[in-house]
Design a protein around this motif. Structure first.
Motif, PDB file in Angstrom:
ATOM      1  N   ASN A 290      13.637 -15.050  21.068  1.00  0.00           N
ATOM      2  CA  ASN A 290      14.816 -15.834  20.674  1.00  0.00           C
ATOM      3  C   ASN A 290      15.467 -15.287  19.404  1.00  0.00           C
ATOM      4  OD1 ASN A 290      14.287 -17.683  22.791  1.00  0.00           O
ATOM      5  ND2 ASN A 290      12.669 -18.563  21.492  1.00  0.00           N
ATOM      6  N   SER A 291      16.738 -15.599  19.243  1.00  0.00           N
ATOM      7  CA  SER A 291      17.480 -15.114  18.087  1.00  0.00           C
ATOM      8  C   SER A 291      16.797 -15.556  16.796  1.00  0.00           C
ATOM      9  CB  SER A 291      18.911 -15.651  18.122  1.00  0.00           C
ATOM     10  OG  SER A 291      19.586 -15.271  16.941  1.00  0.00           O
ATOM     11  N   GLY A 292      16.660 -14.616  15.874  1.00  0.00           N
ATOM     12  CA  GLY A 292      16.046 -14.926  14.589  1.00  0.00           C
ATOM     13  C   GLY A 292      14.553 -14.656  14.583  1.00  0.00           C
ATOM     14  N   GLU A 293      13.956 -14.626  15.765  1.00  0.00           N
ATOM     15  CA  GLU A 293      12.520 -14.336  15.826  1.00  0.00           C
ATOM     16  C   GLU A 293      12.289 -12.828  15.691  1.00  0.00           C
ATOM     17  OE1 GLU A 293      11.256 -18.152  18.565  1.00  0.00           O
ATOM     18  OE2 GLU A 293      11.438 -16.194  19.491  1.00  0.00           O
ATOM     19  N   SER A 294      11.158 -12.478  15.135  1.00  0.00           N
ATOM     20  CA  SER A 294      10.949 -11.065  14.825  1.00  0.00           C
ATOM     21  C   SER A 294       9.480 -10.779  14.592  1.00  0.00           C
ATOM     22  CB  SER A 294      11.729 -10.698  13.553  1.00  0.00           C
ATOM     23  OG  SER A 294      11.171 -11.380  12.439  1.00  0.00           O
ATOM     24  N   LEU A 295       9.196  -9.500  14.430  1.00  0.00           N
ATOM     25  CA  LEU A 295       7.880  -9.094  13.945  1.00  0.00           C
ATOM     26  C   LEU A 295       8.046  -8.787  12.465  1.00  0.00           C
ATOM     27  CD1 LEU A 295       4.951  -8.276  14.981  1.00  0.00           C
ATOM     28  CD2 LEU A 295       5.776  -5.918  14.819  1.00  0.00           C
ATOM     29  N   TYR A 296       7.425  -9.591  11.634  1.00  0.00           N
ATOM     30  CA  TYR A 296       7.475  -9.319  10.196  1.00  0.00           C
ATOM     31  C   TYR A 296       6.400  -8.286   9.882  1.00  0.00           C
ATOM     32  CZ  TYR A 296       7.256  -9.921   5.155  1.00  0.00           C
ATOM     33  OH  TYR A 296       7.263  -9.691   3.807  1.00  0.00           O
ATOM     34  N   ILE A 297       6.806  -7.175   9.267  1.00  0.00           N
ATOM     35  CA  ILE A 297       5.898  -6.055   9.024  1.00  0.00           C
ATOM     36  C   ILE A 297       5.614  -5.955   7.538  1.00  0.00           C
ATOM     37  CG2 ILE A 297       5.642  -3.548   9.252  1.00  0.00           C
ATOM     38  CD1 ILE A 297       7.468  -3.678  11.675  1.00  0.00           C
ATOM     39  N   ARG A 298       4.354  -5.847   7.195  1.00  0.00           N
ATOM     40  CA  ARG A 298       3.937  -5.847   5.790  1.00  0.00           C
ATOM     41  C   ARG A 298       3.106  -4.593   5.474  1.00  0.00           C
ATOM     42  NH1 ARG A 298       2.874  -9.504   1.600  1.00  0.00           N
ATOM     43  NH2 ARG A 298       4.981 -10.155   2.100  1.00  0.00           N
ATOM     44  N   PRO A 299       3.750  -3.525   5.015  1.00  0.00           N
ATOM     45  CA  PRO A 299       2.986  -2.376   4.496  1.00  0.00           C
ATOM     46  C   PRO A 299       2.462  -2.708   3.098  1.00  0.00           C
ATOM     47  CG  PRO A 299       5.255  -1.790   5.146  1.00  0.00           C
ATOM     48  CD  PRO A 299       5.185  -3.273   5.022  1.00  0.00           C
ATOM     49  N   PHE A 300       1.256  -2.266   2.772  1.00  0.00           N
ATOM     50  CA  PHE A 300       0.784  -2.427   1.393  1.00  0.00           C
ATOM     51  C   PHE A 300      -0.199  -1.331   1.013  1.00  0.00           C
ATOM     52  CE2 PHE A 300      -3.442  -4.494   1.964  1.00  0.00           C
ATOM     53  CZ  PHE A 300      -3.363  -4.906   3.287  1.00  0.00           C
ATOM     54  N   LEU A 301      -0.251  -1.084  -0.267  1.00  0.00           N
ATOM     55  CA  LEU A 301      -1.023   0.028  -0.831  1.00  0.00           C
ATOM     56  C   LEU A 301      -1.893  -0.528  -1.951  1.00  0.00           C
ATOM     57  CD1 LEU A 301      -1.422   3.153  -1.230  1.00  0.00           C
ATOM     58  CD2 LEU A 301       0.541   3.074  -2.788  1.00  0.00           C
ATOM     59  N   ILE A 302      -3.193  -0.219  -1.921  1.00  0.00           N
ATOM     60  CA  ILE A 302      -4.110  -0.782  -2.920  1.00  0.00           C
ATOM     61  C   ILE A 302      -5.013   0.305  -3.507  1.00  0.00           C
ATOM     62  CG2 ILE A 302      -4.137  -3.122  -1.971  1.00  0.00           C
ATOM     63  CD1 ILE A 302      -6.713  -2.443  -0.494  1.00  0.00           C
ATOM     64  N   GLY A 303      -5.340   0.141  -4.776  1.00  0.00           N
ATOM     65  CA  GLY A 303      -6.267   1.041  -5.459  1.00  0.00           C
ATOM     66  C   GLY A 303      -7.697   0.577  -5.212  1.00  0.00           C
ATOM     67  N   THR A 304      -8.549   1.463  -4.687  1.00  0.00           N
ATOM     68  CA  THR A 304      -9.870   1.031  -4.222  1.00  0.00           C
ATOM     69  C   THR A 304     -11.036   1.614  -5.013  1.00  0.00           C
ATOM     70  OG1 THR A 304      -9.790   2.824  -2.607  1.00  0.00           O
ATOM     71  CG2 THR A 304      -9.081   0.648  -1.862  1.00  0.00           C
ATOM     72  N   GLN A 305     -10.749   2.487  -5.970  1.00  0.00           N
ATOM     73  CA  GLN A 305     -11.857   3.113  -6.702  1.00  0.00           C
ATOM     74  C   GLN A 305     -12.706   2.058  -7.414  1.00  0.00           C
ATOM     75  OE1 GLN A 305     -10.566   5.984  -9.605  1.00  0.00           O
ATOM     76  NE2 GLN A 305     -12.608   6.160 -10.492  1.00  0.00           N
ATOM     77  N   PRO A 306     -14.037   2.100  -7.237  1.00  0.00           N
ATOM     78  CA  PRO A 306     -14.900   1.101  -7.868  1.00  0.00           C
ATOM     79  C   PRO A 306     -15.309   1.526  -9.274  1.00  0.00           C
ATOM     80  CG  PRO A 306     -16.163   2.398  -6.294  1.00  0.00           C
ATOM     81  CD  PRO A 306     -14.791   2.990  -6.326  1.00  0.00           C
ATOM     82  N   ASP A 307     -14.588   1.044 -10.268  1.00  0.00           N
ATOM     83  CA  ASP A 307     -14.786   1.510 -11.642  1.00  0.00           C
ATOM     84  C   ASP A 307     -14.035   0.527 -12.538  1.00  0.00           C
ATOM     85  OD1 ASP A 307     -14.485   2.737 -14.096  1.00  0.00           O
ATOM     86  OD2 ASP A 307     -13.768   4.637 -13.297  1.00  0.00           O
ATOM     87  N   LEU A 308     -14.707  -0.013 -13.543  1.00  0.00           N
ATOM     88  CA  LEU A 308     -14.090  -1.066 -14.342  1.00  0.00           C
ATOM     89  C   LEU A 308     -13.185  -0.546 -15.461  1.00  0.00           C
ATOM     90  CD1 LEU A 308     -17.058  -3.602 -14.442  1.00  0.00           C
ATOM     91  CD2 LEU A 308     -15.031  -3.621 -12.977  1.00  0.00           C
ATOM     92  N   ALA A 309     -13.061   0.757 -15.612  1.00  0.00           N
ATOM     93  CA  ALA A 309     -12.165   1.284 -16.634  1.00  0.00           C
ATOM     94  C   ALA A 309     -10.712   0.923 -16.305  1.00  0.00           C
ATOM     95  CB  ALA A 309     -12.308   2.805 -16.731  1.00  0.00           C
ATOM     96  N   VAL A 310      -9.939   0.605 -17.350  1.00  0.00           N
ATOM     97  CA  VAL A 310      -8.520   0.297 -17.133  1.00  0.00           C
ATOM     98  C   VAL A 310      -7.748   1.610 -17.037  1.00  0.00           C
ATOM     99  CG1 VAL A 310      -6.498  -0.939 -17.960  1.00  0.00           C
ATOM    100  CG2 VAL A 310      -8.761  -1.879 -18.373  1.00  0.00           C
ATOM    101  N   THR A 311      -7.886   2.254 -15.901  1.00  0.00           N
ATOM    102  CA  THR A 311      -7.181   3.498 -15.613  1.00  0.00           C
ATOM    103  C   THR A 311      -6.750   3.433 -14.157  1.00  0.00           C
ATOM    104  OG1 THR A 311      -9.297   4.498 -14.987  1.00  0.00           O
ATOM    105  CG2 THR A 311      -8.530   4.904 -17.232  1.00  0.00           C
ATOM    106  N   ALA A 312      -5.817   4.297 -13.789  1.00  0.00           N
ATOM    107  CA  ALA A 312      -5.345   4.315 -12.407  1.00  0.00           C
ATOM    108  C   ALA A 312      -6.485   4.734 -11.480  1.00  0.00           C
ATOM    109  CB  ALA A 312      -4.168   5.263 -12.272  1.00  0.00           C
ATOM    110  N   SER A 313      -6.513   4.131 -10.323  1.00  0.00           N
ATOM    111  CA  SER A 313      -7.501   4.489  -9.307  1.00  0.00           C
ATOM    112  C   SER A 313      -7.285   5.920  -8.846  1.00  0.00           C
ATOM    113  CB  SER A 313      -7.349   3.536  -8.119  1.00  0.00           C
ATOM    114  OG  SER A 313      -8.271   3.843  -7.096  1.00  0.00           O
ATOM    115  N   ARG A 314      -8.365   6.573  -8.410  1.00  0.00           N
ATOM    116  CA  ARG A 314      -8.204   7.888  -7.779  1.00  0.00           C
ATOM    117  C   ARG A 314      -8.273   7.776  -6.257  1.00  0.00           C
ATOM    118  NH1 ARG A 314     -11.446   9.340 -12.210  1.00  0.00           N
ATOM    119  NH2 ARG A 314     -13.263   9.255 -10.865  1.00  0.00           N
ATOM    120  N   ALA A 315      -8.596   6.587  -5.751  1.00  0.00           N
ATOM    121  CA  ALA A 315      -8.677   6.382  -4.293  1.00  0.00           C
ATOM    122  C   ALA A 315      -7.788   5.207  -3.900  1.00  0.00           C
ATOM    123  CB  ALA A 315     -10.117   6.107  -3.883  1.00  0.00           C
ATOM    124  N   TYR A 316      -7.116   5.352  -2.762  1.00  0.00           N
ATOM    125  CA  TYR A 316      -6.177   4.321  -2.312  1.00  0.00           C
ATOM    126  C   TYR A 316      -6.312   4.100  -0.816  1.00  0.00           C
ATOM    127  CZ  TYR A 316      -4.144   4.854  -6.893  1.00  0.00           C
ATOM    128  OH  TYR A 316      -3.984   4.877  -8.253  1.00  0.00           O
TER     129      TYR A 316
END
Lengths: 354, 354
Positions: free
Chosen positions: A128-154
């Motif tokens: 029906n009009s207005g109905e759709s597939l809502y698509i949600r791309p997302f990117l997350i940092g996964t490196q296991p390390d408590l330092a406040v630095t950018a992850s090296r794994a995503y």
């Protein structure tokens, strides 16, 4: 770029029954796309069954919010599925990623991922009009390390939700003069989790006070309008369309850009400028501002019926108003294939043959 | 509050070998504490083996950064383990949670969780001065739903990392005049992921330019000092101790509060006030400001040797300086049991008998 389709993903799709009531963003498609980034390079992507992510408890995303996302819609069009300006989402997600020191998802990977999900989930899109597939791309940092630095794994995912038309109805906005969603020099023009987290408290108390959403002011000057959370703001004054100019703390909406293009094409006078909240409220009170509306991927166009500022309430005379309706219709006609795609916005994807 | 100790957790602890090189926050203890919140109530907590969390791909924390955390240290003291002011962390985490519309972890649950982890992991704490168990409680929104609303389901974890002394060395700070870590009316006084995500970009480019950390200015006025990411700022001028007054965008550090208490107790003149960055740089240049240092749970006290502002570099004459050293020593002596705990800061926890 080769994409692997896991046989289990096809099985999941075959076994999926579309619930009668969909809502918006609550029913998840039974498959998802996944690619990993490690040692400076992206893995091939794969379509896998939708299911829990196994995240190390020390993964950066859980502590330091190193995450960004996008939202776009796919529409059923004849024998295929239409994506609305997905390259804009790819570009914006790359911008968001850079702001948080994450590796941008390359545009070909982003687009292939979205197309793969759309083509496999096309049969889940209600018709029906207005109905759709809502698509949600997302990117997350996964490196296991408590330092406040950018992850090296995503990890990069694309999940999707077959959704009903999103009817926000006439919205009553609360002029938020205390809290901010993002700082000047912060992440306001990036689609990152922290902006949304910061906005939840303001929004949480609104319903019981008779409001639907917060209207965020610029955190630098505290008196010009920025946006709603996840939607851009428009007002009609003396027949002309006004919207806050991009200023670094406003997210550049794809719908915003599309409506501006359509409005100019329809011969409307358009102003991208600083809009002072007190000026706006005075113009609403005097009747010079006849309409206001918000726009975003989910709701497309949502009329605003009222603005609340402390004890005072300002009612818009037209909600929905003719300009909002005209723009909404013009955009939806292109998205659903009823109008010519004059701006080359639609990307057609054939249904997957499994 | 009853806490279940899973037998597998004990097995994990028995099988764990402490690596020779620990670093800080990189080696994780083999157990973790977990409690869940659903339908308005907290489950009992349990100690389980450390391992991946199974998170729905639509969990709110991954998209809207609904997460907050704490950091505190446990020290080996005789036959037990000493926690430093954990009730302050409990209170601050409750504050952070409220700012993001999350249910505060009740203080008894928070403290029991931290004590349980500390008592079971005590034998993993290296014995040398400065070495500790770094404890990281965190709370995440887990409801799988793409609506921008607060989660109705949460998980609370306490993980821990046996760590070496954290030697930041003499730090060179970059005066960050462009980016902000948090907005006025934002989440700057809460320990939430978004603040850290926003700070990564500024910090990422520093090393190659000869700096270690960014010094954040107040996002409202852009010229008074707020803090470093995760550390508070102090300066010594004419023998008196100065630190930025809490203003809503500074995180109230437990170490900051403790150093202020110790400084007053030692008879130092103490000023909590707005510190203009240009005034400070002039006082460094003139030699009136002799020392500056940062403080936080991890590093306790880190001397600042240099401040960089655009092309100019301002060197501190004393790094480490006598005031920083005196305060560091006074605090560490209490934390490690060499000095009387005159302020009732230490909470002793017996070792777990398994």
């Amino acid at each position: 770029m080769s994409i692997k389709i896991q046989p289990e993903a096809i099985t999941s799709l075959r076994g999926f029954e579309i619930p009668e009531r969909l809502g918006f963003g609550t029913v998840m498609a039974p498959v998802m796309f996944r690619a990993r980034y490690q040692d400076g390079r992206w893995s091939d992507g794969e379509l896998v069954p939708y299911g829990p992510l196994a995240l190390d408890p020390a993964a950066k995303v859980l502590h330091y919010a190193q995450s960004c996302f996008e939202g776009l819609k796919a529409y059923r069009c004849g024998n295929g599925v239409g994506l609305f300006r997905p390259e804009r989402n790819a570009a914006r997600m790359a911008h968001s990623a850079r702001r948080l020191c994450m590796p941008p998802v390359p545009e070909p990977l982003f687009l292939d991922a979205v197309r793969t999900v759309a083509s496999h989930c096309a049969t889940l899109i209600p018709g029906n009009s207005g109905e759709s597939l809502y698509i949600r791309p997302f990117l997350i940092g996964t490196q296991p390390d408590l330092a406040v630095t950018a992850s090296r794994a995503y990890e990069f995912y694309v999940i999707a939700s077959p959704s009903e038309a999103y009817h926000a109805g006439n919205m009553r906005l609360w002029v938020e003069r205390q809290d901010s969603r993002a700082a000047v020099g912060g992440t306001g023009d990036a689609k990152v989790g922290g902006n949304y987290a910061a906005s939840l408290l303001s929004i949480a108390g609104l319903k019981e006070r008779g409001y639907d959403q917060s209207l965020w002011l610029n955190p630098g000057n505290r008196h010009t309008i920025d946006e709603l959370s996840g939607m851009n703001f428009f007002a009609v004054m003396d027949g002309a369309l006004h919207t806050p100019a991009l200023n670094g703390s406003i997210l550049e909406g794809v719908t915003r850009d599309s409506l501006l293009t359509l409005a100019r094409d329809l011969g409307l006078e358009v102003h991208e400028r600083e809009i002072d909240i007190d000026d706006l409220l005075a113009l609403v009170a005097s009747g010079t501002c006849t309409e206001a509306f918000a726009c975003g991927t989910a709701a497309i166009v949502s009329p605003i019926s009222e603005l609340g500022d402390g004890e005072r309430r300002y009612r818009l005379s037209q909600a929905p108003g003719p300009v909002a309706e005209q723009l909404r219709r013009a955009l939806l006609d292109i998205q659903e294939g009823r109008a010519e795609d004059r701006f080359d916005w639609m990307q057609m994807v054939p249904l997957a043959s499994d």
